[in-house]
Design an enzyme around this catalytic site. Structure first.
Site, PDB file in Angstrom:
ATOM      1  N   ASP A 210       0.872  -1.179   0.000  1.00  0.00           N
ATOM      2  CA  ASP A 210       0.000   0.000   0.000  1.00  0.00           C
ATOM      3  C   ASP A 210       0.906   1.225   0.000  1.00  0.00           C
ATOM      4  O   ASP A 210       2.034   1.155  -0.487  1.00  0.00           O
ATOM      5  CB  ASP A 210      -0.942  -0.042   1.203  1.00  0.00           C
ATOM      6  CG  ASP A 210      -2.279   0.643   0.927  1.00  0.00           C
ATOM      7  OD1 ASP A 210      -2.260   1.862   0.628  1.00  0.00           O
ATOM      8  OD2 ASP A 210      -3.332  -0.016   0.991  1.00  0.00           O
ATOM      9  N   HIS A 233       2.270   1.954  -3.160  1.00  0.00           N
ATOM     10  CA  HIS A 233       1.343   2.889  -3.800  1.00  0.00           C
ATOM     11  C   HIS A 233       1.851   4.313  -3.774  1.00  0.00           C
ATOM     12  O   HIS A 233       1.094   5.241  -4.034  1.00  0.00           O
ATOM     13  CB  HIS A 233      -0.029   2.809  -3.127  1.00  0.00           C
ATOM     14  CG  HIS A 233      -0.734   1.499  -3.324  1.00  0.00           C
ATOM     15  ND1 HIS A 233      -2.019   1.277  -2.887  1.00  0.00           N
ATOM     16  CD2 HIS A 233      -0.328   0.347  -3.914  1.00  0.00           C
ATOM     17  CE1 HIS A 233      -2.378   0.028  -3.196  1.00  0.00           C
ATOM     18  NE2 HIS A 233      -1.356  -0.553  -3.813  1.00  0.00           N
TER      19      HIS A 233
END
Length: 394
Positions: A210, A233
């Site tokens: 993430d 991310h």
């Protein structure tokens, strides 16, 4: 670029000097507290911490080299003096969620002058739960109301959820951190931060599933410098505007960072149909990207899984933002996307020296700007090249 250290760094340096000159009282979990390699050290560590915390002056809890099982622990203050937890070995979390009675594995709360060090590893055993459970999972290491402190040289491996969660902390420096999890591990943000002030994250490596670093509401005077991010991310401010009583984000610097093979680059994201709020004085400079999707983003229609009213504008006011000297290669044709609120447009957005080459065969990279009139600095090329990686010596 000449960069001055965040003002938070100066007290930390003085703290380092004072700690170096003081001889701490050492609490070794093996020698006095019955801890053994390859066994559970939950009780030995808890008891050693309690004794160290109650000791006036400098104290140090030591977990020697070796592998240990460790259940959920709460290492709380206030303590009677500066305290260090030095983890030289590998501590391994339970894979069974029934062991967890609260939302984290190792938590520190209300400690002043904490040092977490030792080049040890916190193995969260995330593979045992990823994709098998709905709802929140335990955070590897949580810091709440920590002040004038350092986290240095540790590794967080395969956290079940966030690796580090930093909440309501002040004047904390995190450096030489190593975070590791697969790129498809769910909701494993490297460092998530909320309502904290004067936090430095320096010279660290984060690869996870993430956001490498995510900043929620209420953060002020944050420095992120020399962080290598990927997989992951990207580095994100937000998402903002989802909850009541969110506090403004003011003063974020992301400088001299390196992102590789990430789903996003540097971004600011707010929910549509949001409650009112603000984010200002945010600067991204000297960023190198390789094979990064969506390298530069302001997204005020952030709506994952279509769980929002996307047609209603965001009420988060974004202002005083700069993207400078961002170079490398984009995996997506649209390399710059500034999608601001049509009710409260972004103000004072500057873009300077952007050089991102799109690697696809369908033409050069493009940009999109909505509800913002960015100031385009000199030597900014909105990406009229494609395919090649700009010259760089890594």
């Amino acid at each position: 670029m000449s960069l001055k250290l965040n003002i938070a760094t100066l007290p930390i340096l003085f703290l380092l000097a004072s700690v170096a000159n003081a001889k701490p009282v050492v609490f070794n979990i093996l020698k006095k507290y019955g801890g053994k390699v390859n066994e559970d050290i939950t009780l030995p560590l808890t008891n050693a911490w309690k004794d160290a915390c109650a000791t006036p002056g400098q104290s140090k809890v030591v977990v020697p080299a070796g592998t240990y099982r460790l259940g959920p622990v709460q290492l709380n203050g206030p303590c009677k003096g500066p305290i260090e937890l030095k983890v030289r070995g590998t501590v391994v979390a339970p894979g069974d969620l029934s062991f967890f009675k609260w939302g984290s594995w190792v938590s520190f709360e209300r400690v002043d002058q904490l040092t977490l060090s030792g080049n040890g590893t916190f193995d969260g055993q995330g593979k045992s739960v990823w994709g098998k459970y709905n709802g929140a999972l335990p955070i590897n290491i949580r810091f709440d109301f920590i002040t004038n402190s350092m986290i240095r040289g540790i590794t967080s491996l395969d956290s079940k959820q966030f690796h580090l969660h930093v909440f309501a902390c002040e004047n904390v420096t995190i450096f030489h951190l190593n975070i590791k999890a697969p790129g498809d591990s769910p909701n494993t943000d490297g460092i998530h931060m909320g309502r904290s002030t004067r936090i430095n994250i320096i010279d660290s490596k984060i690869g996870t599933g993430d956001d490498c670093i995510s900043l929620g509401d209420g953060n002020r005077d944050i420095l992120i410098q020399k962080v290598a991010c990927g997989p992951g991310h990207g580095i994100s401010i937000g998402s903002l505007g989802k909850y009541e009583n969110e506090e403004p984000v003011v003063g974020v610097k992301v400088v001299d960072c390196n992102l590789r093979n990430t789903m996003n680059g540097v971004r600011i994201k707010t929910w549509p149909a949001s409650l009112p709020g603000a984010a200002s004085n945010m600067h991204f400079e000297n960023i190198y990207m390789r094979n990064v999707s969506n390298p530069v983003i302001i997204d005020q229609v952030y709506c994952p899984w279509n769980q929002c009213k996307a047609q209603i504008p965001s009420k988060i006011k974004i202002s005083q933002v700069s993207f400078k000297n961002i170079r490398g290669t984009s995996q997506t044709k649209e390399a710059i996307k500034l999608l601001c609120s049509n009710e409260i447009p972004c103000e004072n957005v500057e873009i300077t020296d952007i050089d991102l080459a799109y690697q696809g065969s369908d033409g050069p990279a493009t940009s999109q700007c909505t509800n913002v009139n960015p100031k385009i600095g000199s030597q900014t090329d909105l990406l009229n090249r494609s395919g090649s990686d700009p010259d760089r010596s890594d």
